[in-house]
Design a protein around this motif. Structure first.
Motif, PDB file in Angstrom:
ATOM      1  N   ALA A 132       0.834  -1.207   0.000  1.00  0.00           N
ATOM      2  CA  ALA A 132       0.000   0.000   0.000  1.00  0.00           C
ATOM      3  C   ALA A 132       0.866   1.254   0.000  1.00  0.00           C
ATOM      4  O   ALA A 132       0.539   2.246  -0.661  1.00  0.00           O
ATOM      5  N   SER A 133       1.983   1.223   0.734  1.00  0.00           N
ATOM      6  CA  SER A 133       2.869   2.396   0.791  1.00  0.00           C
ATOM      7  C   SER A 133       3.526   2.671  -0.551  1.00  0.00           C
ATOM      8  O   SER A 133       3.689   3.835  -0.946  1.00  0.00           O
ATOM      9  N   PHE A 134       3.899   1.617  -1.263  1.00  0.00           N
ATOM     10  CA  PHE A 134       4.423   1.820  -2.612  1.00  0.00           C
ATOM     11  C   PHE A 134       3.306   2.186  -3.580  1.00  0.00           C
ATOM     12  O   PHE A 134       3.430   3.110  -4.394  1.00  0.00           O
ATOM     13  N   GLY A 135       2.185   1.477  -3.465  1.00  0.00           N
ATOM     14  CA  GLY A 135       1.097   1.668  -4.416  1.00  0.00           C
ATOM     15  C   GLY A 135       0.529   3.062  -4.420  1.00  0.00           C
ATOM     16  O   GLY A 135       0.197   3.609  -5.479  1.00  0.00           O
ATOM     17  N   LEU A 136       0.418   3.686  -3.253  1.00  0.00           N
ATOM     18  CA  LEU A 136      -0.179   5.024  -3.231  1.00  0.00           C
ATOM     19  C   LEU A 136       0.724   6.053  -3.920  1.00  0.00           C
ATOM     20  O   LEU A 136       0.241   7.000  -4.526  1.00  0.00           O
ATOM     21  N   GLN A 137       2.041   5.855  -3.844  1.00  0.00           N
ATOM     22  CA  GLN A 137       2.954   6.764  -4.547  1.00  0.00           C
ATOM     23  C   GLN A 137       2.818   6.596  -6.064  1.00  0.00           C
ATOM     24  O   GLN A 137       2.708   7.575  -6.810  1.00  0.00           O
ATOM     25  N   TRP A 138       2.840   5.343  -6.506  1.00  0.00           N
ATOM     26  CA  TRP A 138       2.717   5.059  -7.934  1.00  0.00           C
ATOM     27  C   TRP A 138       1.349   5.488  -8.457  1.00  0.00           C
ATOM     28  O   TRP A 138       1.207   5.973  -9.583  1.00  0.00           O
ATOM     29  N   ALA A 139       0.314   5.339  -7.600  1.00  0.00           N
ATOM     30  CA  ALA A 139      -1.037   5.731  -8.002  1.00  0.00           C
ATOM     31  C   ALA A 139      -1.149   7.236  -8.219  1.00  0.00           C
ATOM     32  O   ALA A 139      -1.824   7.689  -9.148  1.00  0.00           O
ATOM     33  N   LEU A 140      -0.510   8.030  -7.369  1.00  0.00           N
ATOM     34  CA  LEU A 140      -0.545   9.482  -7.548  1.00  0.00           C
ATOM     35  C   LEU A 140       0.026   9.886  -8.902  1.00  0.00           C
ATOM     36  O   LEU A 140      -0.471  10.814  -9.556  1.00  0.00           O
ATOM     37  N   LEU A 141       1.042   9.164  -9.337  1.00  0.00           N
ATOM     38  CA  LEU A 141       1.628   9.441 -10.651  1.00  0.00           C
ATOM     39  C   LEU A 141       0.733   8.948 -11.780  1.00  0.00           C
ATOM     40  O   LEU A 141       0.409   9.700 -12.712  1.00  0.00           O
ATOM     41  N   MET A 142       0.315   7.673 -11.704  1.00  0.00           N
ATOM     42  CA  MET A 142      -0.480   7.100 -12.790  1.00  0.00           C
ATOM     43  C   MET A 142      -1.808   7.817 -12.957  1.00  0.00           C
ATOM     44  O   MET A 142      -2.200   8.190 -14.077  1.00  0.00           O
ATOM     45  N   GLN A 143      -2.521   8.027 -11.862  1.00  0.00           N
ATOM     46  CA  GLN A 143      -3.800   8.734 -11.972  1.00  0.00           C
ATOM     47  C   GLN A 143      -3.595  10.194 -12.362  1.00  0.00           C
ATOM     48  O   GLN A 143      -4.421  10.771 -13.066  1.00  0.00           O
ATOM     49  N   GLY A 144      -2.491  10.762 -11.898  1.00  0.00           N
ATOM     50  CA  GLY A 144      -2.184  12.137 -12.271  1.00  0.00           C
ATOM     51  C   GLY A 144      -1.948  12.287 -13.763  1.00  0.00           C
ATOM     52  O   GLY A 144      -2.446  13.247 -14.390  1.00  0.00           O
ATOM     53  N   THR A 195       1.940  23.180 -18.237  1.00  0.00           N
ATOM     54  CA  THR A 195       3.129  23.129 -17.372  1.00  0.00           C
ATOM     55  C   THR A 195       3.773  21.759 -17.330  1.00  0.00           C
ATOM     56  O   THR A 195       4.917  21.624 -16.887  1.00  0.00           O
ATOM     57  N   GLY A 196       3.032  20.734 -17.751  1.00  0.00           N
ATOM     58  CA  GLY A 196       3.549  19.370 -17.664  1.00  0.00           C
ATOM     59  C   GLY A 196       3.605  18.858 -16.236  1.00  0.00           C
ATOM     60  O   GLY A 196       4.328  17.894 -15.959  1.00  0.00           O
ATOM     61  N   LYS A 197       2.834  19.460 -15.330  1.00  0.00           N
ATOM     62  CA  LYS A 197       2.853  19.065 -13.922  1.00  0.00           C
ATOM     63  C   LYS A 197       1.522  18.435 -13.516  1.00  0.00           C
ATOM     64  O   LYS A 197       0.472  18.689 -14.098  1.00  0.00           O
ATOM     65  N   ILE A 198       1.599  17.622 -12.470  1.00  0.00           N
ATOM     66  CA  ILE A 198       0.414  17.022 -11.851  1.00  0.00           C
ATOM     67  C   ILE A 198       0.181  17.731 -10.532  1.00  0.00           C
ATOM     68  O   ILE A 198       1.072  17.796  -9.685  1.00  0.00           O
ATOM     69  N   TYR A 199      -1.001  18.274 -10.348  1.00  0.00           N
ATOM     70  CA  TYR A 199      -1.297  19.037  -9.138  1.00  0.00           C
ATOM     71  C   TYR A 199      -2.208  18.213  -8.224  1.00  0.00           C
ATOM     72  O   TYR A 199      -3.311  17.825  -8.620  1.00  0.00           O
ATOM     73  N   ILE A 200      -1.721  17.938  -7.021  1.00  0.00           N
ATOM     74  CA  ILE A 200      -2.441  17.028  -6.134  1.00  0.00           C
ATOM     75  C   ILE A 200      -2.962  17.752  -4.892  1.00  0.00           C
ATOM     76  O   ILE A 200      -2.389  18.740  -4.425  1.00  0.00           O
ATOM     77  N   GLY A 201      -4.075  17.248  -4.375  1.00  0.00           N
ATOM     78  CA  GLY A 201      -4.663  17.725  -3.137  1.00  0.00           C
ATOM     79  C   GLY A 201      -5.229  16.553  -2.373  1.00  0.00           C
ATOM     80  O   GLY A 201      -4.935  15.384  -2.676  1.00  0.00           O
ATOM     81  N   VAL A 202      -6.078  16.818  -1.412  1.00  0.00           N
ATOM     82  CA  VAL A 202      -6.582  15.756  -0.544  1.00  0.00           C
ATOM     83  C   VAL A 202      -7.425  14.745  -1.326  1.00  0.00           C
ATOM     84  O   VAL A 202      -7.403  13.543  -1.031  1.00  0.00           O
TER      85      VAL A 202
END
Length: 480
Positions: A106-118, A127-134
């Protein structure tokens, strides 16, 4: 000795001293680099929030999305790390693996998920950036849930390195099927019956089918529970049961949608408990309850309510969903799981077929039926538009068409799970992953430092002497 080894076949080497650290270090460094390149705070988490407030006439910090979403995020987070982890501690010698490996992937998956879903949903082309919030954090937890569900089918039979591979591909496949279902097909699936449970369930089952072990009976002695391990697993059940309304309502629209999703899920879960208890008792000739059913099938209503949670299914409809899925899930544990293992060579340790795959599939089709039956008199003109997001490119979509796309989305999730799982299973069959031998499955000692069993002493307190006498009586009676 040599002839004995050749008879038994090549022995598995479960030493992960090189493989696991290498994967963890390399992948974590890759996450740091990718986050540095792509991930930034969104406007509500950035220090420029004050300027954003003034520019958009926002009167108070309380309107920051954090205050709406963070309580739900915490509930979902507890489900991912505590609920899923402890639910799988029922095996008598695999509690470290259940909770510890759940924590790892889960700790690895949530990091990879923020990128993939982003990359699929939040990439700013300018800008080529992914902007994340809660809300991004909630969706990342949802994404991890698919891989954690798959872990349930593989519990005790694979190495931690294999689990990280399962998560890497699982999160990737999840992001793709989620984009197809939610964006391209424009389906509504607030609680993830389709994109989380159906996908994760069939993904894990397909991997388990490819990794079938014909001599797994050699570990049969450990593929069972003891009294205290079932109690620990029940802790996971209760956490999941209590927080499931937050899971299904976490990312729904503020206001009536979120309110309705929590109510519908709450009622479906309650209905599942009674029907599970009833069928479990009926299935035993002495009327006794089976803890396997209580730990798992009582949650089936929450799974099946995921897609239709924010729809106007009405409270009695929620009770019907929970009633039916409690029966179907319990029936699956009694009859279907043994059939699948005996005839289809499908070894499903946690029974995810009965808790996630089938209820998730049913939840998707229930959502399709409820969507197709929606009327303006029930929802109101604006309510119908708001619930199904009939705006922009979808402004002319009818409820009948929406129902058809909801059903199609369920099929997409199943296909991604089965095909993706089969391909990942083929990768995991390569003899490089340090997975345990058939006679060494379901045992923490393969990958964990396990403390020695504590020496037990009889009670010595005077007020507890009746227990000592009872112990002696048992010994004397057994002697005769």
């Amino acid at each position: 000795m040599g002839s004995l080894c050749s008879y038994l076949g090549p022995q598995k080497n479960t030493n992960i001293r090189v493989g696991l650290p290498a994967v963890c270090f390399v992948w974590q460094i890759a996450m740091i680099v990718l986050f540095g390149v792509f991930i930034r705070y969104n406007e509500e988490a950035d220090a420029h929030w004050i300027e954003h407030r003034h520019a958009n006439n926002i009167s108070s910090d309380i309107e920051n999305d954090f205050y709406f979403r963070y309580p739900s995020f915490q509930d979902v987070h507890v489900m991912i790390f505590v609920g899923f982890g402890f639910l799988m501690t029922f095996l008598q010698r695999y509690s470290f693996g259940a909770v510890g490996f759940n924590f790892l992937i889960a700790s690895f998956g949530l990091q990879w998920a923020l990128l993939m879903q982003g990359w699929f949903h939040h990439l700013d082309p300018s800008t080529g950036k992914i902007y994340i919030g809660v809300e991004s954090l909630i969706n990342a937890d949802f994404c991890c849930a698919g891989s954690l569900i798959a872990f349930g089918a593989l519990l005790g039979k694979v190495s931690p390195v294999q689990l990280l591979v399962v998560t890497l591909f699982g999160v990737t496949l999840f992001a793709v099927e989620e984009f197809i279902i939610l964006t391209l097909l424009h389906c509504r699936d607030a609680g993830g019956s389709m994109v989380i449970h159906a996908f994760g369930g069939y993904y894990g089952l397909a991997i388990s089918w490819v990794l079938y072990r014909p001599t797994l009976y050699q570990s049969k002695r450990l593929n069972s529970s003891v009294y205290h391990s079932d109690v620990f697993a029940m802790i996971g059940t209760l956490f999941l049961w209590m927080f499931w309304p937050s899971f299904n309502s976490a990312i729904t629209d503020h206001g009536d949608g979120q309110h309705r999703a929590a109510i519908n899920t709450y009622l479906a879960l309650a209905s599942s408990v009674l029907t599970t208890v009833a069928l479990s008792s009926m299935s035993h000739k002495g009327g006794k309850l089976d803890m396997v059913h209580i730990q798992n099938a009582t949650l089936a209503g929450g799974v099946a309510m995921g897609t239709a949670a924010e729809f106007m299914i009405q409270p009695y409809g929620s009770l019907i969903v929970g009633f039916c899925c409690g029966i179907i899930s319990t029936f699956g544990y009694i009859f279907v799981s043994p059939f699948l293992e005996k005839y289809l060579k499908l070894q499903d340790t946690c029974g995810i077929h009965n808790l996630h795959a089938v209820p998730g599939m049913l939840g998707g089709f229930i959502g399709a039926i409820v969507a197709a039956a929606a009327t303006e008199s029930v929802y109101g003109a604006e309510g119908l538009i708001n619930t199904f997001d009939f705006e922009g490119a979808f402004v002319n979509r009818t409820v009948g068409t929406q129902g058809g796309f909801q059903a199609a989305g369920t099929c997409v999730a199943i296909v991604f799970g089965l095909v993706g799982g089969a391909l990942v299973g083929l990768v995991l069959k390569l003899p490089i992953w340090a997975d345990p031998a058939d006679d060494n499955c379901f045992d923490d000692e393969a990958y964990w430092e396990v403390p020695e069993e504590e020496e037990s002493f009889p009670p010595v307190l005077e007020y507890n002497n009746h227990m000592m006498n009872k112990h002696q009586d048992i010994i004397l009676s057994s002697a005769f």
